[in-house]
Design a protein around this motif. Structure first.
Motif, PDB file in Angstrom:
ATOM      1  N   UNK A 178      42.227   7.558 -48.440  1.00 62.33           N
ATOM      2  CA  UNK A 178      41.477   7.796 -47.197  1.00 62.33           C
ATOM      3  C   UNK A 178      42.408   8.017 -46.008  1.00 62.33           C
ATOM      4  N   UNK A 179      43.702   7.747 -46.208  1.00 60.71           N
ATOM      5  CA  UNK A 179      44.677   8.020 -45.142  1.00 60.71           C
ATOM      6  C   UNK A 179      45.308   9.406 -45.305  1.00 60.71           C
ATOM      7  N   UNK A 180      44.814  10.182 -46.273  1.00 53.88           N
ATOM      8  CA  UNK A 180      45.334  11.541 -46.468  1.00 53.88           C
ATOM      9  C   UNK A 180      46.640  11.582 -47.245  1.00 53.88           C
ATOM     10  N   UNK A 181      46.946  10.477 -47.934  1.00 59.50           N
ATOM     11  CA  UNK A 181      48.201  10.400 -48.693  1.00 59.50           C
ATOM     12  C   UNK A 181      47.881  10.432 -50.191  1.00 59.50           C
ATOM     13  N   UNK A 182      48.511  11.376 -50.908  1.00 64.96           N
ATOM     14  CA  UNK A 182      48.332  11.440 -52.359  1.00 64.96           C
ATOM     15  C   UNK A 182      49.516  10.759 -53.052  1.00 64.96           C
ATOM     16  N   UNK A 183      49.234  10.029 -54.099  1.00 69.91           N
ATOM     17  CA  UNK A 183      50.269   9.317 -54.864  1.00 69.91           C
ATOM     18  C   UNK A 183      50.155   9.741 -56.320  1.00 69.91           C
ATOM     19  N   UNK A 184      51.204  10.345 -56.845  1.00 67.14           N
ATOM     20  CA  UNK A 184      51.190  10.808 -58.230  1.00 67.14           C
ATOM     21  C   UNK A 184      52.492  10.452 -58.924  1.00 67.14           C
ATOM     22  N   UNK A 185      52.497  10.656 -60.213  1.00 72.59           N
ATOM     23  CA  UNK A 185      53.622  10.245 -61.040  1.00 72.59           C
ATOM     24  C   UNK A 185      54.030  11.418 -61.928  1.00 72.59           C
ATOM     25  N   UNK A 186      55.317  11.565 -62.162  1.00 71.74           N
ATOM     26  CA  UNK A 186      55.819  12.547 -63.124  1.00 71.74           C
ATOM     27  C   UNK A 186      56.637  11.789 -64.157  1.00 71.74           C
ATOM     28  N   UNK A 187      56.340  12.020 -65.417  1.00 74.38           N
ATOM     29  CA  UNK A 187      57.037  11.299 -66.484  1.00 74.38           C
ATOM     30  C   UNK A 187      57.821  12.280 -67.349  1.00 74.38           C
ATOM     31  N   UNK A 188      59.146  12.349 -67.128  1.00 66.35           N
ATOM     32  CA  UNK A 188      59.950  13.250 -67.954  1.00 66.35           C
ATOM     33  C   UNK A 188      60.164  12.682 -69.354  1.00 66.35           C
ATOM     34  N   UNK A 189      60.471  13.611 -70.265  1.00 64.47           N
ATOM     35  CA  UNK A 189      60.927  13.215 -71.603  1.00 64.47           C
ATOM     36  C   UNK A 189      62.436  13.118 -71.590  1.00 64.47           C
ATOM     37  N   UNK A 190      63.091  13.618 -72.638  1.00 64.72           N
ATOM     38  CA  UNK A 190      64.555  13.519 -72.723  1.00 64.72           C
ATOM     39  C   UNK A 190      65.206  14.620 -71.897  1.00 64.72           C
ATOM     40  N   UNK A 191      65.916  14.210 -70.863  1.00 67.31           N
ATOM     41  CA  UNK A 191      66.562  15.148 -69.939  1.00 67.31           C
ATOM     42  C   UNK A 191      68.063  14.843 -69.931  1.00 67.31           C
ATOM     43  N   UNK A 192      68.888  15.882 -69.936  1.00 64.35           N
ATOM     44  CA  UNK A 192      70.343  15.665 -69.971  1.00 64.35           C
ATOM     45  C   UNK A 192      70.846  15.292 -68.576  1.00 64.35           C
ATOM     46  N   UNK A 193      71.273  14.039 -68.423  1.00 61.86           N
ATOM     47  CA  UNK A 193      71.871  13.562 -67.159  1.00 61.86           C
ATOM     48  C   UNK A 193      73.004  12.600 -67.522  1.00 61.86           C
ATOM     49  N   UNK A 194      73.665  12.045 -66.492  1.00 63.77           N
ATOM     50  CA  UNK A 194      74.734  11.064 -66.762  1.00 63.77           C
ATOM     51  C   UNK A 194      74.211   9.908 -67.597  1.00 63.77           C
ATOM     52  N   UNK A 195      72.935   9.560 -67.383  1.00 64.54           N
ATOM     53  CA  UNK A 195      72.339   8.418 -68.077  1.00 64.54           C
ATOM     54  C   UNK A 195      72.184   8.682 -69.583  1.00 64.54           C
ATOM     55  N   UNK A 196      72.013   9.941 -69.966  1.00 64.28           N
ATOM     56  CA  UNK A 196      71.686  10.242 -71.369  1.00 64.28           C
ATOM     57  C   UNK A 196      72.741  11.109 -72.076  1.00 64.28           C
ATOM     58  N   UNK A 197      73.681  11.710 -71.299  1.00 64.55           N
ATOM     59  CA  UNK A 197      74.567  12.741 -71.863  1.00 64.55           C
ATOM     60  C   UNK A 197      75.372  12.214 -73.050  1.00 64.55           C
ATOM     61  N   UNK A 198      75.967  11.033 -72.906  1.00 67.89           N
ATOM     62  CA  UNK A 198      76.831  10.507 -73.975  1.00 67.89           C
ATOM     63  C   UNK A 198      76.051  10.301 -75.264  1.00 67.89           C
ATOM     64  N   UNK A 199      74.862   9.669 -75.116  1.00 68.19           N
ATOM     65  CA  UNK A 199      74.074   9.409 -76.328  1.00 68.19           C
ATOM     66  C   UNK A 199      73.641  10.714 -76.968  1.00 68.19           C
ATOM     67  N   UNK A 200      73.232  11.700 -76.131  1.00 70.12           N
ATOM     68  CA  UNK A 200      72.736  12.961 -76.693  1.00 70.12           C
ATOM     69  C   UNK A 200      73.856  13.798 -77.308  1.00 70.12           C
TER      70      UNK A 200
END
Ligand code: NAP
Length: 252
Positions: A178-200
């Motif tokens: 009611x304040x005109x603010x939308x709240x949503x979520x995005x859920x990625x799958x496996x993405x290559x980043x520093x967090x995952x690069x070594x394992x992948x």
């Protein structure tokens, strides 16, 4: 989508020095938004993101703040208001994990992961919503994970935090609509980043991951950006409280 559809919008992206947050910051700037590039420790990486945006004619400023230290949130809000005069978009992207079997998990790890991934998101969003409410417009976008739905071996605290983020999204969407603010979520799958690069880069691990993804490939950080732009733009004004999976079909 139009190149300048976010012109005159101001966006905060947490954890924007690297990985998915970096791609989101550069992607939103490419659509015309001014960006607050938040980071925790890697100031050179954050400045590099700012410089990339400035070099392309955009506006950006780097702000150090640890998401789990609520007192530091004010730095981010103040920087957005001081440099750009308003806040239209908050992307809660920063998150951490410590992987260990359930039997070896510690209370300290619980507090740290929940502090960044859930408590930090809740209270930064509260601070930002105080700025957005009088504007009667705002977009909050939480970056979760397929592990908000799919349990993950030896990563229970992280998965629980992301599952909580989905309910945080619904709860805040309900209260802020009611304040005109939308709240949503995005859920990625496996993405290559520093967090995952070594394992992948381990072929056996990569094969196990690819076996779970109908698209038979992992994603790049830039492949999360389109969903963020949609949820940050007026085209999504009637979308709130939802979670969008960007996962190559991993949850199928
Ligand atoms: P990443 O490469 O590990 O980068 C993490 C970012 O968060 C960095 O900018 C880091 O800042 C920042 N950060 C870490 N702790 C922080 C804190 N306490 N306060 C403020 N900033 C902090 O992460 P990523 O892989 O891009 O993941 C980004 C988001 O996508 C996360 O929410 C993650 O859960 C989600 N996700 C990722 C994947 C994936 O496969 N990579 C899959 C699903 C969901 P510094 O550079 O200063 O350390």
């Amino acid at each position: 989508m139009k190149t300048n559809q976010l012109k005159d919008r101001v966006a905060i992206v947490t954890g924007a020095s690297r990985g998915i947050g970096r791609a989101i910051a550069i992607g939103l700037a490419g659509k015309g938004a001014a960006i607050v590039v938040n980071y925790a420790t890697k100031s050179a990486a954050a400045e590099e993101v700012v410089n990339q945006i400035l070099a392309r004619g955009g506006q950006a400023v780097a702000v150090q703040a640890d998401m789990k230290d609520l007192a530091q949130h004010e730095r981010i809000v103040a920087a957005a208001c001081k440099h750009f005069g308003r806040i239209d978009i908050l992307v809660n992207n920063a998150a951490i994990t410590h992987r260990h079997p359930f039997q070896e998990a510690t209370a300290a790890a619980w507090d740290e992961i929940m502090g960044v991934n859930l408590k930090g998101v809740y209270f930064l969003t509260q601070a930002v919503a105080r700025v957005m409410a009088p504007q009667h417009t705002g977009k909050i976008i939480n970056i979760s994970s397929v592990h908000d739905t799919r349990a993950m071996m030896n990563n229970s605290i992280y998965s629980i935090s992301k599952s909580g983020l989905v309910m945080l999204t619904k709860s805040l969407a309900l209260e802020l609509a009611e304040k005109g603010i939308q709240v949503n979520c995005i859920s990625p799958g496996a993405i290559v980043t520093d967090e995952t690069r070594d394992r992948l880069s381990d072929p056996a691990y990569r094969d196990r991951v690819l076996a779970k993804i109908p698209s038979r490939r992992v994603g790049e950080p830039e492949e999360v950006v389109g969903a963020v732009v949609l949820l940050a733009s007026p085209e999504s004004d009637y979308i709130t409280g939802t979670t969008l999976y960007v996962d190559g079909g991993m949850l199928l």
